[in-house]
Scaffold this active site. Structure first.
Site, PDB file in Angstrom:
ATOM      1  N   GLY A 189     -11.212   2.524   1.019  1.00  0.00           N
ATOM      2  CA  GLY A 189     -10.652   2.984   2.280  1.00  0.00           C
ATOM      3  C   GLY A 189     -11.726   3.685   3.103  1.00  0.00           C
ATOM      4  N   GLU A 194      -3.948   1.674  -7.607  1.00  0.00           N
ATOM      5  CA  GLU A 194      -4.349   2.838  -6.810  1.00  0.00           C
ATOM      6  C   GLU A 194      -3.456   4.011  -7.193  1.00  0.00           C
ATOM      7  OE1 GLU A 194      -6.415   2.040  -2.727  1.00  0.00           O
ATOM      8  OE2 GLU A 194      -4.267   1.958  -2.464  1.00  0.00           O
ATOM      9  N   HIS A 207       0.858  -1.189   0.000  1.00  0.00           N
ATOM     10  CA  HIS A 207       0.000   0.000   0.000  1.00  0.00           C
ATOM     11  C   HIS A 207       0.896   1.241   0.000  1.00  0.00           C
ATOM     12  CE1 HIS A 207      -2.871   3.048   1.149  1.00  0.00           C
ATOM     13  NE2 HIS A 207      -3.831   2.202   0.793  1.00  0.00           N
TER      14      HIS A 207
HETATM   15  P1  PGA Z   1      -9.636   5.791   0.109  1.00  0.00           P
HETATM   16  O1  PGA Z   1      -8.457   4.770   0.429  1.00  0.00           O
HETATM   17  O2  PGA Z   1     -10.778   4.994  -0.434  1.00  0.00           O
HETATM   18  O3  PGA Z   1      -9.953   6.452   1.425  1.00  0.00           O
HETATM   19  O4  PGA Z   1      -9.086   6.760  -0.892  1.00  0.00           O
HETATM   20  C1  PGA Z   1      -8.162   3.720  -0.431  1.00  0.00           C
HETATM   21  C2  PGA Z   1      -6.900   3.055   0.006  1.00  0.00           C
HETATM   22  O5  PGA Z   1      -5.943   3.770   0.357  1.00  0.00           O
HETATM   23  O6  PGA Z   1      -6.811   1.823   0.054  1.00  0.00           O
END
Ligand code: PGA
Length: 265
Positions: free
Chosen positions: A242, A172, A100
């Site tokens: 998230g 991501e 991550h």
């Molecule tokens: P978010 O986080 O949906 O709050 O943007 C996603 C993640 O970092 O896994």
């Protein structure tokens, strides 16, 4: 294998957002909201380490919910104060997020270290949800393809064709995580392009048929309002959520929008 043969997947990443008590309440509420839903989507929740055992206990009889950790150390055991190993999460979790961007930024972990974590998880039968993605700066200098390819190839180079079906890759874009404004979100067409890139890299290494078994998720500010714009792009098999995943109503709404291949609003 066609897209419809890859089961859609929603992973909730609770990060460090909730108290232990609130994590147990959250899993209870999610269970309740899904009680009468005939689910055809796979759902994984990733609580903090101290709540893994409690959340695992709460979903023990559930066929709808599975548990994941948010990270592991790359070693199986040793003198690593403050770290948690695959052997320590294994009694409670069947899944684990690795690579991550928040961990990469915090610890400076390299693509190679992320790859070792993937191998360690696969060795013990856990499913890695490995994150790849470019920073805002890399995006601005048109490095997205190069960066995502580099991260993905480092993982794929150490995999076997068989283990590919046990891997989940999440794209991501780092600049899209916890974004507050709709104009900070990626264009769904660009996401689809990056998904295709990842699958092509898998196909180059293992052949088209094996690459069709790889599940690829999108992550970054997914909410009930925007999830439909991301998940019905070609090649997208689900989402890593998230912020919205710690709100049971929002999380279950997102899951329901992926039901039945996504016809449901
Ligand atoms: P978010 O986080 O949906 O709050 O943007 C996603 C993640 O970092 O896994």
């Amino acid at each position: 294998m066609e897209r419809k043969e890859r089961k859609r997947l929603v992973v909730g990443n609770w990060k460090m957002q909730l108290s232990h008590k609130a994590e147990l309440e959250t899993i209870g509420a999610i269970k309740n909201l899904l009680k009468n839903v005939a689910l055809d989507v796979e759902v994984v929740v990733c609580p903090s380490f101290p709540s893994l055992a409690g959340v695992a206990e709460a979903v023990k009889k559930s066929t709808k919910l599975a548990v994941g950790a948010q990270n592991i150390h790359w070693e199986e055991k040793g003198a690593w104060t403050g770290s948690v190993s695959v052997l320590q999460i294994k009694p409670f979790a069947q899944w684990c997020i690795v690579g991550h961007s928040e961990q990469r930024a915090l610890t400076g972990e390299s693509d190679e270290e992320v790859q070792v974590k993937v191998s360690t998880l696969l060795k013990y039968g856990l499913t890695p949800v490995v994150c790849v993605g470019e920073t805002a700066q890399e995006r601005a200098s048109e490095q997205t393809t190069a960066r995502v390819s580099e991260q993905t190839k480092t993982i794929l180079n150490k995999m076997t064709r068989v283990s590919l079906s046990k891997l989940v890759i999440t794209y991501e874009p780092i600049w899209a995580i916890s974004a507050n404004q709709p104009d900070e979100l990626p264009d769904p067409n660009n996401i689809a392009g990056t998904m295709l890139l990842i699958r092509k890299l898998a196909a180059d290494r293992f052949g088209v048929e094996a690459a069709e078994r790889l599940r690829i998720l999108y992550g970054g500010s997914v909410t009930p309002d925007n999830v439909a714009s991301f998940v019905f792009e070609p090649g997208v098999d689900g989402v890593l959520v998230g912020g919205a995943s710690v709100h049971p109503g929002q999380f279950v709404n997102i899951i329901k929008q992926l039901q039945g291949g996504g016809s449901q609003a």
